[in-house]
Design a protein around this motif. Structure first.
Motif, PDB file in Angstrom:
ATOM      1  N   ALA A  36     -13.700 -48.155  16.053  1.00  0.00           N
ATOM      2  CA  ALA A  36     -13.589 -47.631  14.713  1.00  0.00           C
ATOM      3  C   ALA A  36     -12.262 -46.927  14.360  1.00  0.00           C
ATOM      4  N   VAL A  37     -11.551 -46.359  15.503  1.00  0.00           N
ATOM      5  CA  VAL A  37     -10.422 -45.630  15.245  1.00  0.00           C
ATOM      6  C   VAL A  37      -9.405 -46.532  14.605  1.00  0.00           C
ATOM      7  N   PRO A  38      -8.964 -47.649  15.367  1.00  0.00           N
ATOM      8  CA  PRO A  38      -7.769 -48.268  14.593  1.00  0.00           C
ATOM      9  C   PRO A  38      -8.291 -49.264  13.390  1.00  0.00           C
ATOM     10  N   ARG A  39      -9.652 -49.487  13.366  1.00  0.00           N
ATOM     11  CA  ARG A  39      -9.891 -50.305  12.273  1.00  0.00           C
ATOM     12  C   ARG A  39     -10.058 -49.187  10.974  1.00  0.00           C
ATOM     13  N   LEU A  40     -10.036 -47.723  11.191  1.00  0.00           N
ATOM     14  CA  LEU A  40     -10.279 -46.970   9.989  1.00  0.00           C
ATOM     15  C   LEU A  40      -8.735 -46.730   9.472  1.00  0.00           C
ATOM     16  N   LEU A  41      -7.926 -46.795  10.713  1.00  0.00           N
ATOM     17  CA  LEU A  41      -6.313 -46.467  10.319  1.00  0.00           C
ATOM     18  C   LEU A  41      -5.622 -47.626   9.401  1.00  0.00           C
ATOM     19  N   ARG A  42      -6.139 -48.971  10.120  1.00  0.00           N
ATOM     20  CA  ARG A  42      -5.705 -50.235   9.355  1.00  0.00           C
ATOM     21  C   ARG A  42      -6.406 -50.208   7.909  1.00  0.00           C
ATOM     22  N   ALA A  43      -7.653 -49.708   7.745  1.00  0.00           N
ATOM     23  CA  ALA A  43      -8.274 -49.731   6.349  1.00  0.00           C
ATOM     24  C   ALA A  43      -7.163 -48.657   5.371  1.00  0.00           C
ATOM     25  N   SER A  44      -6.901 -47.671   6.078  1.00  0.00           N
ATOM     26  CA  SER A  44      -5.601 -46.898   5.195  1.00  0.00           C
ATOM     27  C   SER A  44      -4.601 -47.559   4.759  1.00  0.00           C
ATOM     28  N   GLY A  45      -4.398 -48.467   5.715  1.00  0.00           N
ATOM     29  CA  GLY A  45      -3.099 -49.096   5.077  1.00  0.00           C
ATOM     30  C   GLY A  45      -3.472 -50.221   4.178  1.00  0.00           C
ATOM     31  N   ALA A  46      -4.619 -50.891   4.417  1.00  0.00           N
ATOM     32  CA  ALA A  46      -5.315 -51.935   3.505  1.00  0.00           C
ATOM     33  C   ALA A  46      -5.265 -51.412   1.996  1.00  0.00           C
ATOM     34  N   GLU A  47      -6.011 -50.038   2.000  1.00  0.00           N
ATOM     35  CA  GLU A  47      -6.165 -49.400   0.954  1.00  0.00           C
ATOM     36  C   GLU A  47      -4.730 -49.077   0.075  1.00  0.00           C
ATOM     37  N   ALA A  48      -3.913 -48.746   0.803  1.00  0.00           N
ATOM     38  CA  ALA A  48      -2.510 -48.420   0.274  1.00  0.00           C
ATOM     39  C   ALA A  48      -2.006 -49.480  -0.465  1.00  0.00           C
ATOM     40  N   ARG A  49      -1.878 -50.793   0.103  1.00  0.00           N
ATOM     41  CA  ARG A  49      -1.655 -51.960  -0.210  1.00  0.00           C
ATOM     42  C   ARG A  49      -2.388 -52.352  -1.631  1.00  0.00           C
ATOM     43  N   GLY A  50      -3.507 -51.918  -1.793  1.00  0.00           N
ATOM     44  CA  GLY A  50      -4.343 -52.372  -2.856  1.00  0.00           C
ATOM     45  C   GLY A  50      -5.114 -53.768  -2.416  1.00  0.00           C
ATOM     46  N   ASP A  51      -5.199 -53.843  -1.381  1.00  0.00           N
ATOM     47  CA  ASP A  51      -5.889 -54.975  -0.628  1.00  0.00           C
ATOM     48  C   ASP A  51      -7.258 -54.587  -0.164  1.00  0.00           C
ATOM     49  N   ILE A  52      -8.259 -54.495  -1.454  1.00  0.00           N
ATOM     50  CA  ILE A  52      -9.405 -53.875  -1.318  1.00  0.00           C
ATOM     51  C   ILE A  52     -10.706 -54.725  -0.428  1.00  0.00           C
ATOM     52  N   THR A  53     -10.148 -56.126  -0.630  1.00  0.00           N
ATOM     53  CA  THR A  53     -11.238 -57.039   0.202  1.00  0.00           C
ATOM     54  C   THR A  53     -10.896 -56.611   1.810  1.00  0.00           C
ATOM     55  N   SER A  54      -9.584 -56.547   2.134  1.00  0.00           N
ATOM     56  CA  SER A  54      -9.450 -56.168   3.536  1.00  0.00           C
ATOM     57  C   SER A  54      -9.947 -54.871   3.766  1.00  0.00           C
ATOM     58  N   TYR A  55      -9.699 -53.921   3.102  1.00  0.00           N
ATOM     59  CA  TYR A  55     -10.115 -52.431   3.135  1.00  0.00           C
ATOM     60  C   TYR A  55     -11.630 -52.327   3.422  1.00  0.00           C
ATOM     61  N   ARG A  56     -12.402 -53.231   2.623  1.00  0.00           N
ATOM     62  CA  ARG A  56     -13.734 -53.102   2.639  1.00  0.00           C
ATOM     63  C   ARG A  56     -14.365 -53.774   3.933  1.00  0.00           C
ATOM     64  N   THR A  57     -13.579 -54.666   4.430  1.00  0.00           N
ATOM     65  CA  THR A  57     -13.865 -55.446   5.671  1.00  0.00           C
ATOM     66  C   THR A  57     -13.653 -54.626   6.703  1.00  0.00           C
ATOM     67  N   LEU A  58     -12.540 -53.965   6.736  1.00  0.00           N
ATOM     68  CA  LEU A  58     -12.097 -52.983   7.887  1.00  0.00           C
ATOM     69  C   LEU A  58     -13.167 -51.823   8.002  1.00  0.00           C
ATOM     70  N   LEU A  59     -13.740 -51.274   6.915  1.00  0.00           N
ATOM     71  CA  LEU A  59     -14.513 -50.345   6.716  1.00  0.00           C
ATOM     72  C   LEU A  59     -15.874 -50.714   7.337  1.00  0.00           C
ATOM     73  N   GLU A  60     -16.437 -51.985   6.899  1.00  0.00           N
ATOM     74  CA  GLU A  60     -17.486 -52.434   7.786  1.00  0.00           C
ATOM     75  C   GLU A  60     -17.449 -52.663   9.075  1.00  0.00           C
ATOM     76  N   ALA A  61     -16.104 -53.158   9.547  1.00  0.00           N
ATOM     77  CA  ALA A  61     -15.791 -53.506  10.886  1.00  0.00           C
ATOM     78  C   ALA A  61     -15.973 -52.062  11.750  1.00  0.00           C
ATOM     79  N   ALA A  62     -15.421 -51.086  11.233  1.00  0.00           N
ATOM     80  CA  ALA A  62     -15.747 -49.635  11.747  1.00  0.00           C
ATOM     81  C   ALA A  62     -16.944 -49.331  11.921  1.00  0.00           C
ATOM     82  N   ARG A  63     -18.092 -49.545  10.707  1.00  0.00           N
ATOM     83  CA  ARG A  63     -19.376 -49.075  10.886  1.00  0.00           C
ATOM     84  C   ARG A  63     -20.076 -49.799  12.002  1.00  0.00           C
ATOM     85  N   GLU A  64     -19.526 -51.239  11.860  1.00  0.00           N
ATOM     86  CA  GLU A  64     -20.251 -52.150  13.020  1.00  0.00           C
ATOM     87  C   GLU A  64     -19.927 -51.359  14.605  1.00  0.00           C
TER      88      GLU A  64
END
Length: 566
Positions: free
Chosen positions: A81-109
């Motif tokens: 969950a640690v690198p996935r949440l950090l990668r989600a931060s980058g995706a959110e900043a880029r405006g890539d909400i699809t990747s952001y949501r996917t990475l959050l789901e992967a962190a929760r998994e």
């Protein structure tokens, strides 16, 4: 996630230095540390709750995406969950909400109980209008029932009131109760969701990718540089700064670009209609009890009816407000953010600023960033009233540990941090299932936060508020206090005061008045300055109601003499 206002402990600083060394080596050599070091680094980042602190660095440096990929390859289990949440931060900043949501789901998994992943996913469901799922995830993330996030959802957890009744048969003929059939998908009217839409915008403005925008406007409001402590204090949790950043700083447009596809279509259209709506300087002309007010835009002279029951109980005729009326989708204007009350005597200068084409930035600086002296505590820190709220897993156990650490009685309703000479440096109380820390300086708040994190490292900061002492308000009470000190025998009689006021009034009618362009009131009553004269008399009347003095002129008499009493 944001690093604003964070003061690291020695242990956190050591972990942050390990992160900095590892990423610096990666940037120079593109070589990741050995797998076992990455595992230890990820565990330390999670244990010391540093993801929020380093996420701005991830946002600012896209090259770290590959470093986090290498970290993810070295991990398994909940630590993924640690690198996935950090990668989600980058995706959110880029405006890539699809990747952001996917990475959050992967962190929760990877870590089903990860509070950050759960809360961020709940935010996305809230934006999409999925109140029940957002509520479930917020609660699973540990948010208490009276948190802003959960409270904003409550009106939308049940079907709209115009349905057949939750426990009545569904009209579709399925034989099921309405609440478990079409009641689940029934949509509340858009006008009732307008305030929820505004909440979604405010929450978006507070997230890390918008940090620079918020600090910029925080600096404007505070009269300070964006990278200053003063700007940070003003920026976060401040509805005024949120509104300027959203409506005048471009964050509403960014929200629509980044999150627009998640919004229900009618909410997106409503948000688009709000773009470009100006901040207005409004004078209350009529109060509509339990309905709202009728106010005039002092720049355009347009009269607007604003629906706001609370406002109708708080204002009176001639009050001046700075606010942004927005259509709730039915043609009814509402103030989604509370208006700012403006001292009436500031009105002429603000009107001139607006007439001259003043920008929202100039208006914000003129209204909210007056020069003020700094008051300091006995310890030399700037006097700032600070509050921080925390969620903890075991409230009573943490309370007892804090009492022991502060050498205070755990049976008290409030714990105190004292100096060696018994000066109170801060307090801790329990409110609505949370710990509330309060101090009178930022430095004292940070010290009390360190003590809390020593006894409960997993304590989660909900929010902070910092409010400097308002010396202007204190100064406004000074004349009353000094007047009380005048000896009775030196007090002139009421008749003496009345004679002086009448003499001043007679002289004023024929004096050159700067606010009237140098004309006398008698001249202005017959010239193009007539409206300015009427407004000036309204100023006098308003000031007399708020702070009467024996020297006040009789405004009704002035209007009669000037032919303005019709």
């Amino acid at each position: 996630m944001s690093d604003v206002g964070v003061r690291l402990s020695d242990e956190q600083t050591a972990v942050w230095r390990r992160w900095t060394a590892a990423t610096a080596h990666w940037r120079s050599s593109r070589e990741a540390p050995p797998a076992e070091e990455l595992v230890e680094l990820a565990r330390a980042l999670e244990d010391h709750e540093l993801l929020g602190f380093i996420s701005p660095e991830v946002i600012a440096d896209p090259s770290l995406e590959d470093f986090l990929g290498a970290m993810e390859d070295a991990l398994d289990g909940p630590l993924l969950a640690v690198p996935r949440l950090l990668r989600a931060s980058g995706a959110e900043a880029r405006g890539d909400i699809t990747s952001y949501r996917t990475l959050l789901e992967a962190a929760r998994e990877a870590d089903p109980d990860n509070r950050e992943a759960l809360a961020d996913l709940a935010d996305l469901h809230a934006i999409a209008g999925e109140a029940r799922e957002a509520d479930r995830l917020y609660r699973q993330a540990g948010l208490v029932a009276d948190s802003d996030e959960i409270r904003s959802l409550q009106p939308f957890l049940q079907p709209p009131a115009d349905g057949p009744g939750r426990n009545r048969p569904c009209p579709c003929g399925s034989g099921k109760k309405y609440k478990v059939c079409h009641g689940r998908t029934a949509v509340h009217p858009l006008e009732s969701r307008a305030s929820w839409l505004w909440t979604k915008l405010r929450m978006f403005a507070q997230r890390s990718p918008q940090r620079a925008d918020m600090l910029e406007w925080g600096g404007v409001v505070a009269g300070a540089e964006p990278d200053s402590t003063e700007a940070a204090r003003a920026a976060f949790g401040n509805p005024v700064v949120q509104e300027f950043a959203l409506m005048d700083g471009g964050l509403l447009a960014k929200f629509l670009t980044v999150m627009g596809d998640l919004l229900p279509a009618d909410e997106r259209a409503l948000a688009e209609s709000w773009e470009g709506q100006p901040l207005r300087l409004l004078e209350v002309r009529r109060v509509l009890p339990m309905r709202g007010v009728v106010a005039a835009d002092l720049l355009t002279h347009e009269e607007l009816e604003i629906a706001d029951r609370l406002l109708s109980r708080e204002v009176e005729v001639h009050d001046v407000l700075l606010g942004r009326p927005l259509d709730d989708s039915t043609g009814t204007l509402r103030l989604q953010s509370s208006p700012s009350s403006i001292p009436r005597l500031m009105r002429p200068g603000l009107v001139e600023l607006l007439r001259a084409g003043g920008t929202p930035r100039e208006l914000a600086a003129a209204v909210f960033a007056p020069a003020r002296p700094v008051v300091r505590t006995t310890g030399g820190e700037e006097l700032v009233f600070c509050t921080a709220r925390y969620d903890v897993a075991e409230l009573d156990e943490t309370w007892d540990l804090l009492a022991e650490r502060l050498d205070d009685d755990p049976d008290l309703e409030t714990l105190h941090r004292l100096s060696e000479d018994d000066t109170v440096l801060g307090t801790v109380s329990r409110r609505a299932g949370r710990l509330v820390l309060e101090t009178n300086s930022v430095e004292r708040l940070r010290a009390l936060q360190e003590i809390l994190l020593e006894v409960e490292p997993q304590a989660r900061l909900v929010d902070e508020a910092m409010e400097p002492l308002d010396l202007d308000a204190s100064a406004g009470r000074a004349p009353e206090a000094s007047g009380a000190a005048v000896a009775d025998e030196l007090q002139p009689s009421a008749e003496h005061f009345a004679a002086m006021a009448r003499k001043h009034q007679d002289r004023w009618l024929d004096d050159s008045i700067p606010a009237l362009g140098g004309e006398t009131p008698r001249e202005a009553a017959q010239s193009s300055r007539r409206e300015d004269l009427i407004a000036l008399l309204d100023d006098f009347e308003w000031q007399h109601r708020r702070s009467p003095t024996p020297f006040d002129m009789d405004v009704a008499d002035l209007r009669r003499e000037l032919g303005l009493d019709e």
